[in-house]
Design an enzyme around this catalytic site. Sequence first.
Site, mmCIF file in Angstrom:
data_model
loop_
_atom_site.group_PDB
_atom_site.id
_atom_site.type_symbol
_atom_site.label_atom_id
_atom_site.label_comp_id
_atom_site.label_asym_id
_atom_site.label_seq_id
_atom_site.Cartn_x
_atom_site.Cartn_y
_atom_site.Cartn_z
ATOM 1 N N SER A 13 43.507 91.649 29.593
ATOM 2 C CA SER A 13 44.444 92.147 30.585
ATOM 3 C C SER A 13 44.456 91.209 31.793
ATOM 4 O O SER A 13 44.765 90.031 31.654
ATOM 5 C CB SER A 13 44.078 93.583 30.961
ATOM 6 O OG SER A 13 45.106 94.193 31.688
ATOM 7 N N ASP A 25 50.903 97.999 22.688
ATOM 8 C CA ASP A 25 50.485 97.922 24.091
ATOM 9 C C ASP A 25 51.654 98.278 24.999
ATOM 10 O O ASP A 25 52.699 97.636 24.970
ATOM 11 C CB ASP A 25 49.987 96.504 24.391
ATOM 12 C CG ASP A 25 49.296 96.385 25.740
ATOM 13 O OD1 ASP A 25 49.430 97.303 26.567
ATOM 14 O OD2 ASP A 25 48.628 95.363 25.961
ATOM 15 N N HIS A 31 46.610 98.752 24.336
ATOM 16 C CA HIS A 31 46.148 97.756 25.302
ATOM 17 C C HIS A 31 44.670 97.430 25.177
ATOM 18 O O HIS A 31 44.267 96.275 25.277
ATOM 19 C CB HIS A 31 46.452 98.248 26.719
ATOM 20 C CG HIS A 31 46.184 97.238 27.788
ATOM 21 N ND1 HIS A 31 46.802 96.006 27.822
ATOM 22 C CD2 HIS A 31 45.359 97.280 28.867
ATOM 23 C CE1 HIS A 31 46.378 95.328 28.877
ATOM 24 N NE2 HIS A 31 45.500 96.072 29.518
#
Length: 731
Positions: free
Chosen positions: A585, A673, A705
């Site tokens: 991320s 995601d 995610h």
Amino acid sequence: MEFLARMEPDAISTLYREYSGYPTPISAFVTANDYMALLNGTSFTLIAEWSQSETFQGTRLHYAQQWTLIQNYSKETDIDIQPPSPCSLLHGELLSSYSLSGDLKAVVRETSGQFAGQQFLEVWSNSSLKKIIHLTALNKHGRVYEDAQFGCLAWSTCESRLLYVAEGKRSIGESYTSASSPSAGESTARPLGSPSEKDRSMYWEDWGEGLTSKSVPVLCVADVAKGTVTVLQGVPSHVSPGQALWAHDGECVFFVGWWHEPFRLGLRFCSNRRSALFCLDLEGNCECLSGDTSSVSSPRLSPDGRYLVYLEGQVFGPHSQCLTMQQYDLEMRSISLLVDVVNRPKKDEFAGLYEALPPRCWASDSQRVVFSSARRNWRDLFVVDRTTRRVTRISDPEKFGSWKLLTIQNNLMVVHCSHLNEAPRLAVAFLPLAGGEGEVSWDPLGESCLRGAIVNVLDIIPTPQEENPEYSGLDFGALLVTSNHLPSRTKVPLVVFIHGGPHSQFFAEWNVTTAVLVKLGFAVLMVNYRGSTGFGQDSILSLAGNIGSQDVKDVQRAVLTALADQTAEKLLTLDPDKVVVMGGSHGGFLACHLIGQYPDFYKACAVRNPVINAATLLGTSDIVDWRYSCVGLQYSYDQLPTPEALTTMLQKSPISYAPQIKSPVLLMLGGKDRRVSPHQGLELYRSLKSRGSPVRLLWFAEDAHSLARVDTQADCFLNVVLWFQQHLHLH
């Protein structure tokens, strides 16, 4: 180097399977057995529930374990711990909750086989199944919410009713933006997933990443004796209710309501959503108890039923931030501040409140609240006295690196403890009388499982050129983890591990990825750059508008500091020519920035669902507000992108440095995601492919995610190690 012989694929998978198999405690419940009082003390029963990854079948097991604890009459802080019961596997439990007395356990269970996918509410006594309610067949609501954001399963004080949250039924023709809690008896109502023909293609909003099936939550009450379910009326139509609990008299319920107008934004990991604390009586009368311009969470009622504490923060801006703890006096109908935001904490002092309160956090005197929170590179345990507002740390830094409160009942605290070199276990202690909190005596449950790692804590000060003029004087931290089993003076490759968020952190707690990498002979540097939680609100605010520069420089400064320090013991040497980087991320965002801004420094890179181009992410992320806030721009719901805003986002993105990237890149993307579209990673993949740069992409079509599936995590870890092995030429 000796450790390289162990880095074959089968050996890596075997080691990962062993380390990921260490169970983690997730909840605990304590009941006092007054009727079993012994001559030398009072007996308590502790029931803990654990989660354990099982990589062979790719499943996550859930099981329970029980202890008998005896408090010594002569010295109340002494605990005699009896051997635990054998573990018992829990099948299909979505939610469970013990009644206040401990005599009853409620379970929301999803079945397989003949009734696959159907949900039941079970009530168990100490001897048998007492009641079962077929929730799906009753058709009062959709699926029960089991998530930590909305979900709850709360017993009334009289132990005759249960309060929970479920997906509401949608009326025919109802638009989602005006969706509320429809009447349970409406003749036009249909169960979730059964739209009318004309509504089959209607778009229904949800609450984003990790909450994709959560749209219109409703509060539900099950009457155990009657076997009935009622959907409570009166929840304001503009909010979605969750985190509900009963008032002491059972005549009303408290809940958090999140605004879903004009549209829903992603809620998971975002404590900055507009919400308020409400009180709803069983006649449908609803009152807002808190202000309605803040963000509210974790309401917890005191044992005497008079005080309600909850957490409060700002709306928009950093999606995770330092929170206040507020106290609502039900008799005086007044709100007062218990714990304030900490802007600039001193090194060894309380650094603020950053995480949800456990379901049971009150001492039995209704005067003190116990909670866990980040403090620099640690998670510690604290108690606040509501009469003095004094916050005291009660965890022992000499015993464990990280402390997380699971429950406190009858003043018996149960905590989850671990360290970067020690697998998770439980510890228990009695909370002393007010004023004596510094004398807590902790007893661990179970044997220590040390894994042979050395942990060095680095406190890092930015250079004058790297200072933030608006927030000068901030420092940050990092954790350097190395093996204590390598020959002296061994040159060790360094993995730079970067957390996402960006407003989260690495604690000095058990981390499977770090533990296995160290066992394989790598050193791992876990960086808590400025903007990480646990370092005060100023640190969090300093990052807004400075992503891609301040955080990148912090990570690089931490790496250079680690390489210069080597380790305090000088027993091994970090190899500056064998440095690799990984992250997910925002951690992936930083990793890609680092290999672009320092193209000759990092020899390989592995990233999970990275942010690559903030400008193209703007229209695909469930947290569009953060896409503005992180680059220093204000957000409003009616915001439209401008050329200037898109230019700013592009300039702060790793894609701008793609032509400079030389490091081989491994991308791991989740096809589902919602937070960072997998097309972000594909954008970098295509850019690198067009330039002939080494790149490999792993696509996990059913993952979101976090890439949290057990088999996915094992696959990713193996591929990361092999990628590093290949490009560091460690064969």
